[in-house]
Structures are given as structure tokens and as C-alpha cells.
Design a protein around this motif. Structure first.
Motif, short mmCIF file in Angstrom:
data_model
loop_
_atom_site.label_atom_id
_atom_site.label_comp_id
_atom_site.label_asym_id
_atom_site.label_seq_id
_atom_site.Cartn_x
_atom_site.Cartn_y
_atom_site.Cartn_z
N ARG A 82 1.07 -1.59 -0.04
CA ARG A 82 -0.23 0.17 0.03
C ARG A 82 0.32 0.75 -0.04
O ARG A 82 1.96 1.32 0.35
N VAL A 83 0.35 2.67 -0.88
CA VAL A 83 0.43 3.81 -0.31
C VAL A 83 -0.58 4.50 -0.19
O VAL A 83 -1.31 4.99 -1.09
N ASP A 84 -0.35 4.81 1.35
CA ASP A 84 -1.15 5.95 1.70
C ASP A 84 -0.57 6.46 2.74
O ASP A 84 0.17 6.54 3.55
N GLY A 85 -1.93 7.75 2.69
CA GLY A 85 -1.71 8.53 3.65
C GLY A 85 -0.81 9.34 3.50
O GLY A 85 -0.46 9.88 4.53
N ASN A 86 0.09 9.24 2.59
CA ASN A 86 0.64 10.31 2.77
C ASN A 86 0.52 11.94 2.32
O ASN A 86 -0.60 12.51 1.70
N TRP A 87 0.79 12.91 2.28
CA TRP A 87 0.66 13.84 2.09
C TRP A 87 1.56 15.63 2.16
O TRP A 87 3.07 15.48 2.43
N ALA A 88 1.34 16.14 1.12
CA ALA A 88 1.85 17.26 0.25
C ALA A 88 1.70 18.24 0.65
O ALA A 88 0.37 18.94 0.06
N ALA A 89 2.09 19.72 0.87
CA ALA A 89 1.22 21.20 1.22
C ALA A 89 1.65 21.28 -0.34
O ALA A 89 0.73 22.34 -0.50
N GLN A 90 2.03 20.77 -1.21
CA GLN A 90 1.37 21.44 -2.91
C GLN A 90 1.52 20.02 -3.62
O GLN A 90 0.99 19.59 -3.66
N GLU A 91 1.97 19.96 -4.95
CA GLU A 91 1.61 18.83 -5.90
C GLU A 91 2.12 17.75 -5.33
O GLU A 91 3.23 17.85 -4.84
N GLY A 92 1.81 16.28 -5.60
CA GLY A 92 2.12 15.07 -5.44
C GLY A 92 1.55 14.73 -4.36
O GLY A 92 2.92 14.47 -3.86
N GLY A 93 0.58 14.56 -3.57
CA GLY A 93 0.55 13.79 -2.01
C GLY A 93 1.59 12.19 -2.61
O GLY A 93 2.42 12.14 -1.17
N ALA A 94 1.45 11.88 -2.95
CA ALA A 94 2.39 10.51 -3.13
C ALA A 94 3.84 10.73 -3.82
O ALA A 94 5.21 10.06 -3.39
N PHE A 95 4.18 11.35 -4.81
CA PHE A 95 4.73 10.78 -5.93
C PHE A 95 5.04 12.63 -7.33
O PHE A 95 3.56 11.97 -7.65
N TRP A 96 5.82 13.14 -7.02
CA TRP A 96 6.07 13.75 -8.05
C TRP A 96 6.78 14.05 -8.49
O TRP A 96 7.98 13.80 -8.30
N THR A 97 7.15 14.05 -9.60
CA THR A 97 7.66 14.36 -10.66
C THR A 97 7.34 15.14 -11.87
O THR A 97 6.26 15.19 -12.03
N ASN A 98 8.51 15.70 -12.45
CA ASN A 98 8.29 16.82 -13.74
C ASN A 98 8.30 16.03 -15.37
O ASN A 98 8.20 16.38 -16.15
N ILE A 99 8.28 14.72 -15.14
CA ILE A 99 9.11 13.92 -16.49
C ILE A 99 7.91 12.80 -16.80
O ILE A 99 7.26 12.09 -15.64
N PRO A 100 7.84 12.63 -17.86
CA PRO A 100 6.46 11.13 -17.77
C PRO A 100 7.12 9.44 -17.50
O PRO A 100 8.67 9.68 -16.74
N LEU A 101 6.43 9.08 -17.09
CA LEU A 101 6.56 7.96 -16.33
C LEU A 101 4.96 6.93 -17.23
O LEU A 101 4.20 7.37 -17.94
N THR A 102 6.58 5.98 -17.69
CA THR A 102 5.57 5.17 -18.04
C THR A 102 4.82 4.08 -18.87
O THR A 102 3.86 3.81 -18.73
N GLU A 103 4.70 3.48 -17.78
CA GLU A 103 4.08 3.04 -16.22
C GLU A 103 3.94 2.08 -14.97
O GLU A 103 4.65 2.91 -14.66
N PHE A 104 2.77 2.79 -15.08
CA PHE A 104 2.31 2.64 -13.62
C PHE A 104 1.07 1.82 -13.25
O PHE A 104 -0.21 1.21 -13.71
#
Length: 304
Positions: free
Chosen positions: A259-281
């Protein structure tokens, strides 16, 4: 430097390098039920060990190993590297076999436990814990581990927490609550009923648990968790990875009851943030990604 067979290096105090100050360290091993605890550098860096390496970092440090039920706990430095501060490349940091690297503090610099120039692999395994380390103030990056990459932009191969191990409860004043690396990380793997939980980055650099220049893949598998991490003033509640547009995050996978849960960010990407493309999720086999976010910005990535 070796501390072996139920031995200890403890309760030492110095201005720089609470126990040992030297030019270069070829390697550090604390093994077989030994300890390195309660050492203090009251004026500068390296709560237990400081090496200045006036050859400009030309000689690598082989490994920093804590194993066999050993403990490296409750050391502190007035500046960086609550336990160890080196100006060299370290090939591996390994905490294994029910060992602990916990409760260390860098009062006004980077690397609550360890500060180095570059590290190739950071592995916590076999029932071990890297927990409650703090980069408390000042530049304050990497609650447990910081590598600045200055003069050495080789990729870091792996950050792995595996086989019932934990990277939990670490905190940084600025970015990378547990780990901050100013280089590309090829792989982040949390596996085998392990956790990267409850870490916090308080500043705008973001990355509640991990802050890197780029990450190639992230996998959370086999009953593991990345939960309750916080980027209190930045992006990426658990992971912040900023790259350039031609790069790709090849894979982000949560699988096998993880599980990936209950994470928090004051700005974007509560769990994971990147500014580049994600090939597979992928989220598969009774896994979940839930309750992470800042308003509607729970997982912030451009999709390839």
C-alpha cells in the motif's frame, strides 16, 4: 575502521569527529552485536567519524556496514553527519541482520546520520531499521542520509528496504525526510513486508521520504508500505524526483498486498511528484494507492 564482536565506540566528544577525525576512511564496519552510540561533535560535523580527505575525494570509501544485530544510535553533530561525515564516494551503505541506525541528529546541516559526497547503494535489510534520524536545522537535507554529488554525478544504483526492514520516522528541516540525493537514482525498492513510513520534510525542497534529482523506477511489493509521509511545505509527500524532459520514470508499481497511502504534500503530488513522463504505472494483486494528496493532486506525473 572496524568495531567487531560485541565491542563499542561510545560516549566520546570532540569539536569535529566526536570519536575519530582523520584524512581518509577506507571503510566502516560495526558488526556482530557491537555499538557506536552517544558520540558528539560539538563544533562541526561527524558525531562519531569525520574525514576531510584533502585529496579532493579522489579515494573512494568501500562501504559503511552495520550488521549482526549492531546499533549505531543517538550520535549527534553540531553541523552535518550525525554519525559519519565524509567527503568521499561511498560504494555501499548497508544496515542488515536486525541492526539499527536510529536516533542520530545533525543539528544544523545535512545527513542526520550520514553525509557523504556520493553513495552507490543504500540497503536496509533482514529485519533492520533506519529510524528517527533528524537533520534538524540550517540546510537540513536528508534526515538519515545525504549525498551532495558535488564533482561526481554518477548515478546511484539502488535504495532498497527489504525483508521486514524499516526506513521510518526520519525528519529533515528542508528536503528528503529520510534520504536526499542530488543525483539520479536508478531504482527505489520497498519489498518483503518492509516500510518507508512516517518520514517528514518540513521545507520547500519537498520529498517527505525521498528527494532525488531523478528516479528510474519505484516498486513497493510483497506486503510493504509507503505511508504517512509528509512534505509539509513542498511537493511529493513520499517521493520528489525532478528531472529533465527527455528522461523517463520507467515504472511505478505497487503490488502483492502493498500500500501507498496517507501521504501528504502541501503542494502537488501527495504521494509521488515528478515533472517528467511516467511510462508505466501499475497497482495490482490486492495493492492500494489511497488517501494521499493535497486537495485533488494526489499523484502528480505527466504520463508518457
Amino acid at each position: 575502521m572496524q568495531v567487531l564482536n560485541q565491542s563499542s565506540v561510545s560516549n566520546n566528544t570532540g569539536s569535529e569527529g566526536g570519536a575519530v577525525r582523520c584524512r581518509h576512511v577506507a571503510g566502516v564496519a560495526v558488526t556482530s552485536g557491537s555499538s557506536m552510540s552517544l558520540n558528539r561533535a560539538t563544533g562541526s560535523s561527524g558525531g562519531a567519524i569525520y574525514a576531510w580527505d584533502n585529496m579532493g575525494g579522489s579515494e573512494d570509501t568501500g562501504a559503511i556496514v552495520i550488521s549482526g544485530g549492531s546499533r549505531v544510535d543517538s550520535n549527534s553533530a553540531a553541523q552535518s553527519g550525525g554519525v559519519i561525515a565524509l567527503q568521499t564516494v561511498v560504494l555501499q551503505v548497508l544496515v542488515s541482520d536486525s541492526s539499527s541506525l536510529s536516533g542520530n541528529v545533525a543539528q544544523s546541516g545535512d545527513g542526520g546520520a550520514i553525509r557523504v559526497r556520493h553513495v552507490d547503494m543504500f540497503v536496509v535489510e533482514a529485519g533492520s531499521s533506519v529510524s528517527n534520524n533528524t537533520a534538524a536545522d540550517g540546510s537540513g537535507r536528508g534526515g538519515a542520509l545525504f549525498a551532495d554529488g558535488v564533482g561526481d554525478q554518477r548515478n546511484m544504483t539502488l535504495v532498497a528496504v527489504r525483508d521486514r526492514s524499516h526506513l521510518d520516522g526520519n525528519r529533515a528541516k528542508q528536503g528528503g525526510g529520510a534520504v536526499a540525493l542530488w543525483v539520479t537514482l536508478e531504482g527505489l525498492v520497498i519489498s518483503g513486508d518492509s516500510s518507508m513510513d512516517g518520514n517528514e520534510a518540513d521545507g520547500p525542497d519537498g520529498g517527505g521520504a525521498l528527494r532525488v534529482r531523478h528516479v528510474g523506477r519505484m516498486e513497493v511489493t510483497d506486503g510493504s508500505s509507503v505511508s504517512g509521509n509528509t512534505a509539509a511545505a513542498g511537493r511529493g509527500g513520499a517521493v520528489f524526483a525532478e528531472g529533465v524532459w527527455e528522461w523517463r520514470v520507467e515504472r511505478l508499481a505497487v503490488a502483492n498486498g502493498s500500500r501507498v497511502d496517507g501521504n501528504w504534500a502541501a503542494q502537488e503530488g501527495g504521494a509521488f511528484w515528478t515533472n517528467i513522463p511516467l511510462t508505466e504505472f501499475q497497482v495490482r494483486m490486492r495493492a492500494s494507492v489511497a488517501r494521499s494528496g493535497r486537495y485533488a493532486k494526489g499523484l502528480c506525473v505527466p504520463v508518457a
